[in-house]
Design a protein around this motif. Sequence first.
Motif, PDB file in Angstrom:
ATOM      1  N   GLN A 155       3.252 -16.204   6.083  1.00  0.00           N
ATOM      2  CA  GLN A 155       3.555 -15.398   4.907  1.00  0.00           C
ATOM      3  C   GLN A 155       2.287 -15.052   4.137  1.00  0.00           C
ATOM      4  OE1 GLN A 155       6.634 -18.026   3.356  1.00  0.00           O
ATOM      5  NE2 GLN A 155       8.197 -16.498   3.849  1.00  0.00           N
ATOM      6  N   ASP A 156       1.345 -15.988   4.031  1.00  0.00           N
ATOM      7  CA  ASP A 156       0.065 -15.709   3.368  1.00  0.00           C
ATOM      8  C   ASP A 156      -0.709 -14.640   4.132  1.00  0.00           C
ATOM      9  OD1 ASP A 156       0.646 -17.609   1.441  1.00  0.00           O
ATOM     10  OD2 ASP A 156      -0.682 -19.145   2.299  1.00  0.00           O
ATOM     11  N   PHE A 157      -0.759 -14.762   5.453  1.00  0.00           N
ATOM     12  CA  PHE A 157      -1.462 -13.776   6.265  1.00  0.00           C
ATOM     13  C   PHE A 157      -0.750 -12.427   6.226  1.00  0.00           C
ATOM     14  CE2 PHE A 157      -4.223 -16.998   7.557  1.00  0.00           C
ATOM     15  CZ  PHE A 157      -5.155 -16.531   8.461  1.00  0.00           C
ATOM     16  N   LEU A 158       0.551 -12.453   6.111  1.00  0.00           N
ATOM     17  CA  LEU A 158       1.319 -11.213   5.995  1.00  0.00           C
ATOM     18  C   LEU A 158       0.815 -10.396   4.815  1.00  0.00           C
ATOM     19  CD1 LEU A 158       3.814  -9.483   6.796  1.00  0.00           C
ATOM     20  CD2 LEU A 158       5.145 -10.899   5.246  1.00  0.00           C
ATOM     21  N   THR A 159       0.634 -11.050   3.700  1.00  0.00           N
ATOM     22  CA  THR A 159       0.144 -10.384   2.498  1.00  0.00           C
ATOM     23  C   THR A 159      -1.282  -9.881   2.682  1.00  0.00           C
ATOM     24  OG1 THR A 159       1.538 -11.800   1.137  1.00  0.00           O
ATOM     25  CG2 THR A 159      -0.261 -10.693   0.022  1.00  0.00           C
ATOM     26  N   ALA A 160      -2.129 -10.698   3.291  1.00  0.00           N
ATOM     27  CA  ALA A 160      -3.550 -10.366   3.390  1.00  0.00           C
ATOM     28  C   ALA A 160      -3.891  -9.368   4.494  1.00  0.00           C
ATOM     29  CB  ALA A 160      -4.348 -11.655   3.611  1.00  0.00           C
ATOM     30  N   TRP A 161      -3.208  -9.437   5.635  1.00  0.00           N
ATOM     31  CA  TRP A 161      -3.662  -8.683   6.801  1.00  0.00           C
ATOM     32  C   TRP A 161      -2.734  -7.588   7.289  1.00  0.00           C
ATOM     33  CZ3 TRP A 161      -8.518  -9.357   8.075  1.00  0.00           C
ATOM     34  CH2 TRP A 161      -9.142 -10.553   7.727  1.00  0.00           C
ATOM     35  N   SER A 162      -1.471  -7.636   7.002  1.00  0.00           N
ATOM     36  CA  SER A 162      -0.547  -6.737   7.691  1.00  0.00           C
ATOM     37  C   SER A 162      -0.755  -5.261   7.387  1.00  0.00           C
ATOM     38  CB  SER A 162       0.896  -7.126   7.397  1.00  0.00           C
ATOM     39  OG  SER A 162       1.181  -6.976   6.027  1.00  0.00           O
ATOM     40  N   HIS A 163      -1.309  -4.942   6.246  1.00  0.00           N
ATOM     41  CA  HIS A 163      -1.503  -3.525   5.914  1.00  0.00           C
ATOM     42  C   HIS A 163      -2.976  -3.133   5.872  1.00  0.00           C
ATOM     43  CE1 HIS A 163       2.747  -3.390   5.185  1.00  0.00           C
ATOM     44  NE2 HIS A 163       2.647  -4.377   4.325  1.00  0.00           N
ATOM     45  N   ALA A 164      -3.846  -4.062   6.221  1.00  0.00           N
ATOM     46  CA  ALA A 164      -5.276  -3.788   6.190  1.00  0.00           C
ATOM     47  C   ALA A 164      -5.666  -2.910   7.373  1.00  0.00           C
ATOM     48  CB  ALA A 164      -6.067  -5.091   6.221  1.00  0.00           C
ATOM     49  N   SER A 165      -6.493  -1.943   7.113  1.00  0.00           N
ATOM     50  CA  SER A 165      -7.048  -1.089   8.172  1.00  0.00           C
ATOM     51  C   SER A 165      -8.454  -0.701   7.739  1.00  0.00           C
ATOM     52  CB  SER A 165      -6.174   0.145   8.402  1.00  0.00           C
ATOM     53  OG  SER A 165      -6.035   0.874   7.208  1.00  0.00           O
ATOM     54  N   ASP A 166      -9.308  -1.712   7.651  1.00  0.00           N
ATOM     55  CA  ASP A 166     -10.642  -1.525   7.098  1.00  0.00           C
ATOM     56  C   ASP A 166     -11.732  -1.344   8.145  1.00  0.00           C
ATOM     57  OD1 ASP A 166     -10.688  -4.047   8.158  1.00  0.00           O
ATOM     58  OD2 ASP A 166     -10.940  -5.084   6.246  1.00  0.00           O
ATOM     59  N   GLY A 167     -11.360  -1.237   9.422  1.00  0.00           N
ATOM     60  CA  GLY A 167     -12.357  -1.077  10.469  1.00  0.00           C
ATOM     61  C   GLY A 167     -13.001  -2.381  10.895  1.00  0.00           C
ATOM     62  N   PHE A 190     -11.967  -8.077  13.185  1.00  0.00           N
ATOM     63  CA  PHE A 190     -11.072  -9.217  12.985  1.00  0.00           C
ATOM     64  C   PHE A 190      -9.711  -8.736  12.496  1.00  0.00           C
ATOM     65  CE2 PHE A 190      -9.347 -12.811  10.549  1.00  0.00           C
ATOM     66  CZ  PHE A 190      -9.320 -13.763  11.552  1.00  0.00           C
ATOM     67  N   THR A 191      -9.699  -7.768  11.597  1.00  0.00           N
ATOM     68  CA  THR A 191      -8.441  -7.208  11.101  1.00  0.00           C
ATOM     69  C   THR A 191      -7.651  -6.590  12.246  1.00  0.00           C
ATOM     70  OG1 THR A 191      -9.455  -6.727   8.964  1.00  0.00           O
ATOM     71  CG2 THR A 191      -7.414  -5.567   9.477  1.00  0.00           C
ATOM     72  N   ASP A 192      -8.328  -5.786  13.063  1.00  0.00           N
ATOM     73  CA  ASP A 192      -7.656  -5.146  14.194  1.00  0.00           C
ATOM     74  C   ASP A 192      -7.100  -6.194  15.158  1.00  0.00           C
ATOM     75  OD1 ASP A 192      -8.383  -2.723  13.092  1.00  0.00           O
ATOM     76  OD2 ASP A 192     -10.114  -2.452  14.421  1.00  0.00           O
ATOM     77  N   ARG A 193      -7.878  -7.245  15.418  1.00  0.00           N
ATOM     78  CA  ARG A 193      -7.432  -8.306  16.328  1.00  0.00           C
ATOM     79  C   ARG A 193      -6.214  -9.038  15.765  1.00  0.00           C
ATOM     80  NH1 ARG A 193      -9.563 -12.215  20.089  1.00  0.00           N
ATOM     81  NH2 ARG A 193      -7.710 -13.349  20.662  1.00  0.00           N
ATOM     82  N   MET A 194      -6.262  -9.371  14.466  1.00  0.00           N
ATOM     83  CA  MET A 194      -5.144 -10.074  13.839  1.00  0.00           C
ATOM     84  C   MET A 194      -3.868  -9.237  13.884  1.00  0.00           C
ATOM     85  SD  MET A 194      -5.854 -13.122  12.912  1.00  0.00           S
ATOM     86  CE  MET A 194      -4.421 -13.405  11.918  1.00  0.00           C
ATOM     87  N   ASN A 195      -4.007  -7.961  13.630  1.00  0.00           N
ATOM     88  CA  ASN A 195      -2.827  -7.099  13.611  1.00  0.00           C
ATOM     89  C   ASN A 195      -2.272  -6.855  15.015  1.00  0.00           C
ATOM     90  OD1 ASN A 195      -2.730  -6.895  10.820  1.00  0.00           O
ATOM     91  ND2 ASN A 195      -4.045  -5.091  10.783  1.00  0.00           N
TER      92      ASN A 195
END
Length: 127
Positions: A23-35, A38-43
């Motif tokens: 749930q914490d990661f959901l808030t932090a990463w699920s809508h991130a698209s910053d290039g 790590f963000t791309d890998r997590m998503n």
Amino acid sequence: MTREPAKGMAEPGDTLFARRTWQDFLTAWSHASDGNPFTDRMNAATKYVVSRSLEHADARQNSILRRGDAVDTVAELKATPGNDLSINGSVSLVRSLHAAGLIDHYTLLIHPLTWATARDGSRALPC
């Protein structure tokens, strides 16, 4: 600090979460698209969520809810062909998997500016 996560991202892998960390990661990463890779890998990674209380894991792409006992769930996942599993956070989950002998490798990263609060309210080590 980025060398170890980069090594981990070089190989395909899935992620294992307990409910709260997911749930914490959901808030932090699920809508991130910053290039950030790590963000791309997590998503993109498959995210296994072990929980006895969560009703569904539909809020985040590639999330699969595994109900029941975490030790049984992880033993089953390890017995089937597939990617390696990694855990970010989820201290209670790590403790139970460690006690059951289900963790093969540890990589500890300490982020000195983030402090955790233990369940008893005391301050824990930086994590």
